[in-house]
Design a protein around this motif. Structure first.
Motif, PDB file in Angstrom:
ATOM      1  N   MET A   9      87.755  38.645  33.004  1.00 25.06           N
ATOM      2  CA  MET A   9      88.061  36.901  32.789  1.00 25.06           C
ATOM      3  C   MET A   9      88.506  36.147  33.029  1.00 25.06           C
ATOM      4  O   MET A   9      88.591  34.596  31.969  1.00 25.06           O
ATOM      5  CB  MET A   9      86.709  37.390  30.948  1.00 25.06           C
ATOM      6  N   GLU A  32      78.954  38.495  28.585  1.00 26.37           N
ATOM      7  CA  GLU A  32      80.022  38.813  29.849  1.00 26.37           C
ATOM      8  C   GLU A  32      80.280  39.970  29.751  1.00 26.37           C
ATOM      9  O   GLU A  32      80.165  40.896  31.526  1.00 26.37           O
ATOM     10  CB  GLU A  32      80.828  38.473  29.087  1.00 26.37           C
ATOM     11  N   SER A  33      80.518  40.881  29.279  1.00 31.31           N
ATOM     12  CA  SER A  33      81.058  42.458  29.207  1.00 31.31           C
ATOM     13  C   SER A  33      79.840  43.385  29.582  1.00 31.31           C
ATOM     14  O   SER A  33      80.072  43.923  30.768  1.00 31.31           O
ATOM     15  CB  SER A  33      81.014  42.919  27.641  1.00 31.31           C
ATOM     16  N   ASP A  45      87.987  39.293  23.883  1.00 35.92           N
ATOM     17  CA  ASP A  45      87.448  38.033  24.155  1.00 35.92           C
ATOM     18  C   ASP A  45      86.355  37.847  24.562  1.00 35.92           C
ATOM     19  O   ASP A  45      86.072  36.365  24.863  1.00 35.92           O
ATOM     20  CB  ASP A  45      88.477  37.521  24.751  1.00 35.92           C
ATOM     21  N   HIS A  46      85.774  39.334  24.742  1.00 34.71           N
ATOM     22  CA  HIS A  46      84.351  38.723  26.318  1.00 34.71           C
ATOM     23  C   HIS A  46      83.241  38.733  25.331  1.00 34.71           C
ATOM     24  O   HIS A  46      82.804  39.791  24.467  1.00 34.71           O
ATOM     25  CB  HIS A  46      83.697  39.929  27.238  1.00 34.71           C
ATOM     26  N   THR A  47      82.464  37.794  25.226  1.00 33.75           N
ATOM     27  CA  THR A  47      81.279  38.051  25.119  1.00 33.75           C
ATOM     28  C   THR A  47      80.159  39.235  25.364  1.00 33.75           C
ATOM     29  O   THR A  47      81.107  39.660  26.634  1.00 33.75           O
ATOM     30  CB  THR A  47      80.069  36.575  25.280  1.00 33.75           C
ATOM     31  N   CYS A  85      85.505  45.873  30.937  1.00 29.62           N
ATOM     32  CA  CYS A  85      84.855  46.017  30.943  1.00 29.62           C
ATOM     33  C   CYS A  85      84.135  44.862  29.312  1.00 29.62           C
ATOM     34  O   CYS A  85      83.521  44.242  29.160  1.00 29.62           O
ATOM     35  CB  CYS A  85      83.357  46.622  30.843  1.00 29.62           C
ATOM     36  N   ARG A  90      84.849  30.201  33.835  1.00 27.71           N
ATOM     37  CA  ARG A  90      84.709  31.350  33.486  1.00 27.71           C
ATOM     38  C   ARG A  90      82.515  31.552  33.234  1.00 27.71           C
ATOM     39  O   ARG A  90      82.209  30.773  32.486  1.00 27.71           O
ATOM     40  CB  ARG A  90      85.380  31.757  31.942  1.00 27.71           C
ATOM     41  N   GLY A  91      82.145  32.786  33.224  1.00 27.22           N
ATOM     42  CA  GLY A  91      80.983  33.311  32.897  1.00 27.22           C
ATOM     43  C   GLY A  91      80.286  32.555  34.279  1.00 27.22           C
ATOM     44  O   GLY A  91      78.446  32.618  34.594  1.00 27.22           O
ATOM     45  N   HIS A 144      86.445  44.074  26.177  1.00 24.35           N
ATOM     46  CA  HIS A 144      87.429  43.212  25.353  1.00 24.35           C
ATOM     47  C   HIS A 144      87.377  42.638  24.086  1.00 24.35           C
ATOM     48  O   HIS A 144      85.829  41.329  24.395  1.00 24.35           O
ATOM     49  CB  HIS A 144      88.383  42.230  26.489  1.00 24.35           C
TER      50      HIS A 144
END
Length: 72
Positions: free
Chosen positions: A1, A44-45, A39-41, A35, A9-10, A37
């Motif tokens: 990301m 996003e994952s 920091d990912h929503t 996939c 991003r996104g 992390h």
């Protein structure tokens, strides 16, 4: 990301460019994709999992541990 120059991003543009990159890297021998992390929503994952599955990549989770020299 955090790959630069893929778009916001996104965004749809970001994911389209990410897929192009994944296709190229897969041809060069890429085996997995981070996939999950911190920091990912969740969204996003899940999108990254979808891309990883599409290209038959191992799905990994980042620990963000890079060794004692990076500890705070």
């Amino acid at each position: 990301m955090k790959i630069k120059k893929l778009g916001d991003r996104g965004s749809a543009e970001f994911y389209e460019r990410l897929e192009l990159l994944m296709r190229k890297l897969k041809l060069m021998g890429l085996k997995g994709m981070e996939c999950f992390h911190t920091d990912h929503t969740k969204e996003e994952s899940m999108k990254l999992v979808e891309i990883a599955e599409k290209y038959h990549l191992h799905i990994t989770e980042g620990s963000d541990y890079h060794g004692p020299e990076f500890e705070k």
